[in-house]
Design a protein around this motif. Sequence first.
Motif, PDB file in Angstrom:
ATOM      1  N   THR A 136      40.523  38.539  36.472  1.00  0.00           N
ATOM      2  CA  THR A 136      40.089  38.355  37.827  1.00  0.00           C
ATOM      3  C   THR A 136      41.302  38.705  38.946  1.00  0.00           C
ATOM      4  O   THR A 136      41.258  39.455  40.005  1.00  0.00           O
ATOM      5  N   TYR A 137      42.466  38.180  38.282  1.00  0.00           N
ATOM      6  CA  TYR A 137      43.688  38.060  39.113  1.00  0.00           C
ATOM      7  C   TYR A 137      43.429  37.587  40.465  1.00  0.00           C
ATOM      8  O   TYR A 137      42.965  36.430  40.366  1.00  0.00           O
ATOM      9  N   ARG A 138      43.758  38.485  41.567  1.00  0.00           N
ATOM     10  CA  ARG A 138      43.362  37.635  42.701  1.00  0.00           C
ATOM     11  C   ARG A 138      42.134  37.974  43.532  1.00  0.00           C
ATOM     12  O   ARG A 138      41.868  37.542  44.728  1.00  0.00           O
ATOM     13  N   GLY A 139      41.248  38.652  42.625  1.00  0.00           N
ATOM     14  CA  GLY A 139      39.807  38.397  43.246  1.00  0.00           C
ATOM     15  C   GLY A 139      39.610  39.652  44.215  1.00  0.00           C
ATOM     16  O   GLY A 139      38.203  39.642  44.765  1.00  0.00           O
ATOM     17  N   THR A 140      40.442  40.373  44.325  1.00  0.00           N
ATOM     18  CA  THR A 140      40.212  41.818  45.304  1.00  0.00           C
ATOM     19  C   THR A 140      38.946  42.622  44.796  1.00  0.00           C
ATOM     20  O   THR A 140      38.248  42.722  45.629  1.00  0.00           O
ATOM     21  N   THR A 141      39.178  42.946  43.610  1.00  0.00           N
ATOM     22  CA  THR A 141      37.887  43.625  43.133  1.00  0.00           C
ATOM     23  C   THR A 141      36.753  43.045  42.836  1.00  0.00           C
ATOM     24  O   THR A 141      35.539  43.690  43.357  1.00  0.00           O
ATOM     25  N   THR A 142      36.709  41.660  42.428  1.00  0.00           N
ATOM     26  CA  THR A 142      35.672  40.959  42.496  1.00  0.00           C
ATOM     27  C   THR A 142      34.868  40.780  43.795  1.00  0.00           C
ATOM     28  O   THR A 142      33.673  40.792  43.872  1.00  0.00           O
ATOM     29  N   GLU A 143      35.756  40.484  44.840  1.00  0.00           N
ATOM     30  CA  GLU A 143      35.110  40.523  46.113  1.00  0.00           C
ATOM     31  C   GLU A 143      34.019  41.735  46.656  1.00  0.00           C
ATOM     32  O   GLU A 143      33.354  41.725  47.206  1.00  0.00           O
ATOM     33  N   TRP A 144      35.074  42.942  46.297  1.00  0.00           N
ATOM     34  CA  TRP A 144      34.157  44.161  46.494  1.00  0.00           C
ATOM     35  C   TRP A 144      33.076  44.393  45.639  1.00  0.00           C
ATOM     36  O   TRP A 144      31.999  44.562  46.245  1.00  0.00           O
TER      37      TRP A 144
END
Length: 307
Positions: A136-144
Amino acid sequence: MRIEVAKPATRLARAVRSRVIRAEAVHRAESNHHLIRISKPPRAPYIARFKRSAVKAPAGWANPPIRAMPSATGPDRMQNLRKNIRTLIGIADHKSRDHRKFYPWGFAMNGQTSRLEAVRQMIFAAEIARIIETGTYRGTTTEWFAQFGLPVETVETDERVFAFSKARLSRFPNVAIHLGSSVPFLRSRLADANINDRVLFYLDAHWENSLPLREELQIIFTHHPNSVIVIDDFQVRDDNGYHYDDYGPDRALTLDYVERSNLPAYHAFYPATPSEQETGARSGWIVLTPDPAIAERLRTIPLLRTI
């Protein structure tokens, strides 16, 4: 034990520092003793009021029991303390609203606009039903991913960025974030998954000494071949402008590494966009699918090229 904490800049940061100082004090006081917690009786005036009203105080209040609480060993206690501190720091990171923490690589998928568009087209061309991300890391791609409205599951091992991403993604009811290693997560998750669902797997859990990619691929190919797999930080053989992760012998993210993973037959695709025309971090990537029908659909996407 000495834990260095940065000078607090916010009310939450000061609270984190206070928690750390208290934890240090507890650790020093209990380093050679088990934790004993004693239930305190109510103050005398309170019991006196019971006597005046002819109502008996609850049993055990006058002579409270001594309860021995389970005590972790020294290493376990330290490990739990570190995890709790990292969780608190992650929450503080989120509260800071620091743009650099929310978008460390510019945007989702390292800010690579061609890759973003290619993955968007894959989701619709392959009729993806759900998305699973490792790392997940910072969730930047997850948010997208979340904004497509599909069910999204993501897993992260680090307590600090997990706490950050959990707070960041809390507004998306279609997102479930898990704390743990990607391999047991995939094994347990895919054991009960609907085999008819077409799943997009975005694999980005590799980092320094942790390279679970081979096991991740073996689990996915075994339990859910009806899938599209995107691997981040992967070598694009004929385009050196795309960088990739190399952790040593048999630990470089290359096609040779995949070919030595004892996988069933698969179809592979590189990005069709040359690195000099890509934006962002220009990290390499590859797309795999064990399903011939899905592969035919992916061949219709001009941003992909067959290997």
